[in-house]
Write a protein that holds these residues in place. Structure first.
Motif, short mmCIF file in Angstrom:
data_model
loop_
_atom_site.label_atom_id
_atom_site.label_comp_id
_atom_site.label_asym_id
_atom_site.label_seq_id
_atom_site.Cartn_x
_atom_site.Cartn_y
_atom_site.Cartn_z
N THR A 27 53.46 1.31 -7.80
CA THR A 27 54.47 1.36 -6.76
C THR A 27 53.92 1.18 -5.35
OG1 THR A 27 54.27 3.77 -6.93
CG2 THR A 27 56.17 2.74 -8.02
N ASP A 28 52.71 1.69 -5.09
CA ASP A 28 52.20 1.58 -3.72
C ASP A 28 51.86 0.14 -3.36
OD1 ASP A 28 50.05 1.76 -5.55
OD2 ASP A 28 48.69 2.44 -4.00
N THR A 29 51.23 -0.59 -4.28
CA THR A 29 50.84 -1.96 -3.97
C THR A 29 52.04 -2.90 -3.97
OG1 THR A 29 48.60 -1.62 -4.81
CG2 THR A 29 49.39 -3.89 -4.69
N VAL A 30 52.92 -2.77 -4.94
CA VAL A 30 54.13 -3.61 -4.93
C VAL A 30 54.97 -3.27 -3.70
CG1 VAL A 30 56.11 -4.41 -6.24
CG2 VAL A 30 54.07 -3.66 -7.46
N GLY A 31 55.03 -1.99 -3.36
CA GLY A 31 55.74 -1.58 -2.15
C GLY A 31 55.12 -2.15 -0.89
N ALA A 32 53.78 -2.17 -0.84
CA ALA A 32 53.10 -2.72 0.34
C ALA A 32 53.42 -4.21 0.51
CB ALA A 32 51.60 -2.51 0.22
N MET A 33 53.39 -4.96 -0.57
CA MET A 33 53.66 -6.39 -0.48
C MET A 33 55.12 -6.66 -0.12
SD MET A 33 51.27 -7.89 -3.59
CE MET A 33 52.09 -6.97 -4.88
N ALA A 34 56.04 -5.95 -0.78
CA ALA A 34 57.46 -6.11 -0.45
C ALA A 34 57.73 -5.64 0.98
CB ALA A 34 58.31 -5.32 -1.44
N GLY A 35 57.07 -4.56 1.40
CA GLY A 35 57.26 -4.04 2.75
C GLY A 35 56.78 -5.00 3.82
N ALA A 36 55.69 -5.71 3.57
CA ALA A 36 55.20 -6.70 4.54
C ALA A 36 56.22 -7.81 4.73
CB ALA A 36 53.86 -7.27 4.08
N MET A 37 56.76 -8.33 3.62
CA MET A 37 57.74 -9.42 3.72
C MET A 37 59.04 -8.93 4.35
SD MET A 37 57.13 -11.48 0.12
CE MET A 37 57.14 -10.00 -0.92
N ALA A 38 59.53 -7.77 3.93
CA ALA A 38 60.77 -7.24 4.50
C ALA A 38 60.58 -6.87 5.96
CB ALA A 38 61.23 -6.02 3.70
N GLY A 39 59.38 -6.39 6.33
CA GLY A 39 59.11 -6.06 7.73
C GLY A 39 59.12 -7.27 8.63
N CYS A 40 58.72 -8.43 8.09
CA CYS A 40 58.80 -9.68 8.86
C CYS A 40 60.24 -10.02 9.20
CB CYS A 40 58.20 -10.84 8.06
SG CYS A 40 56.42 -10.91 8.07
N VAL A 41 61.15 -9.71 8.30
CA VAL A 41 62.56 -10.02 8.50
C VAL A 41 63.19 -9.02 9.47
CG1 VAL A 41 64.82 -10.21 7.39
CG2 VAL A 41 62.78 -11.07 6.22
N CYS A 42 62.96 -7.74 9.25
CA CYS A 42 63.63 -6.70 10.03
C CYS A 42 62.96 -6.46 11.38
CB CYS A 42 63.64 -5.40 9.25
SG CYS A 42 64.46 -5.51 7.65
N GLY A 43 61.64 -6.55 11.43
CA GLY A 43 60.91 -6.18 12.63
C GLY A 43 60.66 -4.69 12.70
#
Length: 355
Positions: free
Chosen positions: A269-285
């Motif tokens: 969960t931490d690594t999949v969350g980190a990768m998804a979080g990076a992509m989602a963070g690019c969208v949301c800011g």
């Protein structure tokens, strides 16, 4: 480069790592039984700490700031960061990364230190490369390759890492035109992903499953099921990266739902969350990330504020411009890592007692 989006990338990655860490290794059924309601920090009371995902992404950022014009120098800087990180006795280091760092200490060059593994240790750390080279595909690919083969020499690890970077770079380019990003057409996304490894049958099979899931509007856990990840998402990059990408796309623009959907799948969960979080963070800011989640990031000396400053420097860096690496109280890291290890062991004993 849009500073809010770049900071969103780094802090989104860190949030995915810190929030997902307490659930790492748990099955989907166990998570459903034990943890309900809104996701929150659970590592130590209501505090979240970073693991190797965030730490190594920070090392990549430091190497990008100091060597944006020389990929070999970038790889050497990253290699020395990993050597020093290992001396701090970090908890939970991946086996492939461990073997690669030992090879670095034995004198192997960054080009020959990687071990043949397709784990997600490369994909978890490379997202900052998108911010440095959002408009330079050739440099993007060469830096991703250098960062990947440092520890993982299997081409599959490189393909998966490049997928994360290409999506982040895509979103950062779009953000230069408008702060409110629109969800890409599925055909555009699938074409982009297929082009990364158009002769790799295993990768193309993952993208075919993704296409079917998009057409049928599957939830993220249903897509994980299509990949055979019924109990939890494994650390194999052709499992973890497609799940992270699908969560980002399915919940496009909703950072909290993106991460929550990934965590509910269980597994790494931490690594999949980190990768998804990076992509989602690019969208949301950064400005749109949940305030209480950010407030719960309690790690130090690699802190929330250090990551913010790193993101600001990376966003403001001009092509080819060398900037000094960020300084911080690194001499406290052995003590921090010892405390972190105690907390992780405490979680392990608690699981044995409660589960």
């Amino acid at each position: 480069m849009n500073q809010d989006k770049v900071q969103g990338l780094l802090l989104g990655l860190a949030l995915g790592d810190a929030l997902g860490l307490p659930a790492e290794g748990l099955s989907r059924k166990t998570l459903q039984r034990r943890w309900s309601g809104r996701w929150r920090h659970r590592l130590l009371l209501s505090c979240g700490w970073f693991s190797d995902d965030t730490e190594q992404a920070f090392f990549v950022t430091q190497a990008l700031l100091t060597h944006p014009d020389n990929v070999d120098a970038f790889a050497r800087r990253l290699a020395w960061s990993l050597r020093g990180w290992f001396l701090g006795l970090p908890a939970g280091i991946g086996f492939a990364t461990l073997r690669a760092i030992l090879k670095l200490w034995l004198g192997f060059s960054p080009r020959r230190s990687g071990v043949f593994s397709a784990g997600n240790g490369a994909a978890m750390r490379v997202a900052p490369i998108a911010a440095a080279f959002a408009r330079n595909k050739k440099q993007r690919q060469s830096y991703v390759l250098a960062a990947s083969r440092l520890t993982h020499s299997d081409p599959k690890a490189g393909v998966a890492a490049l997928a994360i970077v290409e999506i982040c770079a895509w979103m950062l380019r779009e953000a230069e035109n408008t702060p409110h990003l629109q969800k890409p057409e599925a055909s555009e996304l699938l074409l982009c992903l297929r082009s990364l490894a158009d002769v790799d049958a295993a990768w193309l099979d993952c993208i075919t499953h993704m296409e079917t899931a998009i057409q049928q509007q599957d939830c993220v856990s249903d897509f994980a099921d299509r990949l055979g990840q019924h109990q939890g998402v494994s650390g194999y990059s052709y499992h973890s990266v497609p799940v992270a990408i699908y969560a980002w796309y399915h919940h496009f623009g909703d950072f909290e739902q993106t991460l929550s959907a990934v965590f509910r799948c269980g597994g790494d969960t931490d690594t999949v969350g980190a990768m998804a979080g990076a992509m989602a963070g690019c969208v949301c800011g950064y400005s749109a990330l949940p305030d209480d989640w950010l407030a719960g990031l309690c790690d130090w000396p690699r802190s929330h504020h250090l990551l913010l400053k790193a993101g600001a420097n990376l966003a403001q860096q001009q092509p080819g411009q060398r900037l000094p690496a960020l300084s911080y109280a690194w001499w406290f890291l052995p003590l921090r890592n010892f405390l972190f290890l105690l907390v992780v062991l405490g979680h392990g004993f608690l699981r044995l007692w409660r589960w």
